[in-house]
Design an enzyme around this catalytic site. Structure first.
Site, short mmCIF file in Angstrom:
data_model
loop_
_atom_site.label_atom_id
_atom_site.label_comp_id
_atom_site.label_asym_id
_atom_site.label_seq_id
_atom_site.Cartn_x
_atom_site.Cartn_y
_atom_site.Cartn_z
N ASP A 149 21.78 56.68 8.06
CA ASP A 149 21.23 55.36 8.30
C ASP A 149 20.74 55.24 9.74
O ASP A 149 20.26 56.21 10.33
CB ASP A 149 22.31 54.31 7.99
CG ASP A 149 21.74 53.03 7.42
OD1 ASP A 149 21.08 52.29 8.18
OD2 ASP A 149 21.96 52.77 6.23
N HIS A 182 21.92 47.84 10.95
CA HIS A 182 21.88 48.12 9.52
C HIS A 182 22.96 49.12 9.11
O HIS A 182 23.75 48.89 8.19
CB HIS A 182 20.49 48.65 9.15
CG HIS A 182 20.27 48.87 7.69
ND1 HIS A 182 20.54 50.07 7.07
CD2 HIS A 182 19.78 48.05 6.73
CE1 HIS A 182 20.22 49.98 5.79
NE2 HIS A 182 19.76 48.77 5.55
N SER A 356 20.04 47.95 0.00
CA SER A 356 20.79 48.65 1.05
C SER A 356 22.25 48.23 1.07
O SER A 356 23.13 49.00 1.43
CB SER A 356 20.18 48.34 2.43
OG SER A 356 19.14 49.21 2.75
#
Length: 605
Positions: A149, A182, A356
């Site tokens: 990620d 994220h 996600s």
């Protein structure tokens, strides 16, 4: 003969359209290319070719990362024209495994025993997958999950989480800290520090996190970095890989990396994508990758989530309510975890939404499954499918095998190796061993369709006995499409191509109304006498097409009668006696209009 030629032209045209359609495999964005030289080449041969490329095209190939040397993997900057020239080089083709675009994949998120974590009560998503029951047996201890990620930062509510060595493939360094937020959020869903009287909880909170940074602070990353991260994870003890990222562009490099990790026993999970389209994005759509779609707090498909072709299972991804003018509204529908503020880099608790966020739910449950003793990737996948809460009315494949269920997955995994008894138990629990399933619950519901077809032609035969008429091509097609249609096409999925044409072609006249929705319940407008009557009024004066209209009325009559007996489910009306009465009356009306039409069109022979 004319009809045969027209049919041939139609199928030739359809084949040509499908074969020339450019799907997601070539729709990705890139500004560099991958050169993968053959392993049997000497360093001198590779060096000579690199110099030739630099001299001819004015570009300088270089290793993608320090891990690229053993694989002879180089990256060069360039656009589509440069890529085409490199691909056309016969000498380069002979020296490389492949030359391909280095596609950029991006993050797939939108917006911004009960544990003692004070904010756990706001995590509806963990309750939705019944994780508390799973915690009674395992919390993921000993399993390593690689988070590929934007990196992972050790925020306040990850301080008690165990980390293993990772790598930053964007900046080529060992420190894989997050500069976006994220990746840290994703890692929190998997293994947020839990029962620490602080913040929120994670699914497999005793598992290890391996941070692998492949996405920059802006959220994008190349296939070459992602593929090398997959190989790094497989070579450094990861049991599970989570990739909450995706995009367009098929890559041989990515496929090889996935195959490599899978052969080493790594389970790979990826986000399906947030474009509300009928196909999972890459890398979720590759074989051996578990593709995850997203649901909201109600259990329905999230509005943004991809669906259809390639979806394996559904998990909570959140659906944040927005204000009237698009401003951020109620966050309670999102997935709450501890992450960083991308501007200040400070620790914050924030709600995100997206596939996600759904993907790490599955990765976390996979960690629980593996901690229960099942580590073979195929067996893990079967447990996920068999333990998921099945959605019986899912004609567009929003949910794959169903809703993720951590408790059921751990229970199934704890029973030991999966064998024939496990399969039979799953088949029994999901209704597959019940005769009723094969009557009204299968993917195609084959027996009802056969009854509709046989019933249609039986009614037509009876009318032909009463009023002899020529059984022509138009009449035969009308009976067929009115009663059953090309029903085998309703469950037909192709990547990147809308399923709607197949659903329409696979529908009988009464089923046209639900071809546009994710339900098997019949629409009262189309599942009635209205369509056959309209066709009769319009076509009765035509010498050939009037027989199509008559045939469709007969087919519709048989379809409605069969539905009334076997599956009386109607939109807005419901099921039970009201639906049975509605379908029965309209079936009789269709037959009656067909009877009157044939009677008026025939004369004694």
């Amino acid at each position: 003969m004319k009809k045969f030629l027209l049919s041939c032209l139609f199928f030739v045209g359809l084949f040509w359209a499908l074969s020339t359609y450019q799907g997601l495999a070539v729709q990705g964005k890139y500004d560099s290319m991958v050169l993968n030289f053959r392993d049997n080449l000497s360093p001198a041969q590779v060096e000579r070719e690199l110099k030739a490329i630099a001299a001819k095209y004015g570009i300088e190939p270089k290793f993608n990362s320090p891990f690229s040397k053993s694989e002879n993997l180089y990256v060069v900057k360039g656009d589509a024209q440069v890529l085409e020239k490199l691909k056309q080089s016969e000498e380069l083709r002979n020296l490389t495994e492949y030359v391909e675009a280095n596609y950029v994949y991006s993050m797939e998120f939108i917006g911004d025993s009960t544990p003692n974590d004070p904010m756990y009560k706001e995590q509806w998503n963990l309750k939705a997958i019944e994780v508390e029951k799973a915690w009674q047996k395992t919390k993921g201890k000993g399993i390593t999950v690689a988070v590929i990620d934007t990196g992972v930062s050790k925020v306040d509510d990850l301080k008690n989480t165990n980390f293993v060595k990772g790598y930053d493939f964007v900046n080529d360094r060992e420190d894989a800290s997050d500069d976006n937020g994220h990746g840290t959020h994703v890692a929190g869903t998997i293994a947020q520090s839990t029962n620490n009287n602080f913040g929120v909880a994670g699914i497999a909170y005793e598992a290890n996190i391996m941070p692998l940074k492949v996405l920059s602070g802006s959220g994008g990353g190349t296939v070459s970095d992602i593929a090398e991260a997959i190989i790094f994870a497989a070579d450094n003890g990861a049991n599970v890989i989570n990739m909450s990222l995706g995009g367009g562009g098929e890559s041989k490099l990515m496929q090889d990396a996935i195959d490599y990790a899978y052969k080493k026993g790594v389970v790979i999970v990826a986000a399906a994508g947030n474009s509300n389209r009928n196909a999972a994005f890459y890398p979720a759509r590759y074989p051996k990758v578990i593709a995850v779609s997203a649901t909201g707090s109600t259990g329905e498909k999230a509005p943004y989530s991809n669906y259809g072709a390639g979806i394996d299972v559904a998990a909570p991804g959140g659906a944040i309510v927005r204000g009237k003018n698009g401003e951020k509204g109620n966050d309670s529908g999102g997935i709450l975890q501890n992450t960083i503020d991308p501007k200040t880099k400070q620790s914050v608790f924030s709600s995100f939404q997206g596939t996600s966020m759904a993907s790490p739910h599955v990765a976390g449950v996979v960690a629980l499954i593996e901690a229960s003793g099942v580590k073979d990737p195929e067996k893990v996948f079967q447990i996920l499918k068999q333990s998921s809460r099945k959605v019986t009315d899912d004609t567009l494949n929003y949910y794959g095998a169903g809703h993720l269920n951590a408790a059921a997955a751990v229970n199934l995994a704890s029973q030991g190796q999966l064998g024939i008894p496990d399969f039979l138990r799953w088949a029994r629990d999901n209704g597959y061993l019940s005769p009723r399933f094969w009557v009204d619950g299968g993917a195609i519901a084959l027996i009802p369709k056969l009854i509709m077809m046989i019933g249609s032609y039986l009614l037509a035969w009876l009318l032909n006995r009463w009023f002899p008429f020529r059984w022509n091509w138009s009449f035969n097609n009308g009976v067929f499409f009115g009663g059953a249609g090309l029903f085998f096409l309703r469950g037909f999925y192709l990547f990147d191509i809308t399923q709607l044409p197949f659903r329409i072609a696979g529908s009988s006249l009464p089923e046209l109304g639900n071809a546009f929705s994710n339900t098997n319940a019949l629409n009262p407008i189309t599942a009635s006498v209205l369509l056959p009557l309209g066709l009769l009024l319009v076509l009765l004066g035509h010498p050939q097409w009037k027989w199509f209209a008559i045939g469709s009325a007969i087919g519709t009559s048989a379809c409605l009668a069969t539905s009334a007996v076997l599956a009386p489910q109607m939109m807005w009306i419901g099921s039970g006696m009201p639906a049975i009465a509605f379908l029965s009356v309209n079936s009789l009306l269709c037959f009656g209009f067909a009877y009157l039409s044939i009677k008026s069109e025939t004369s004694p022979l």
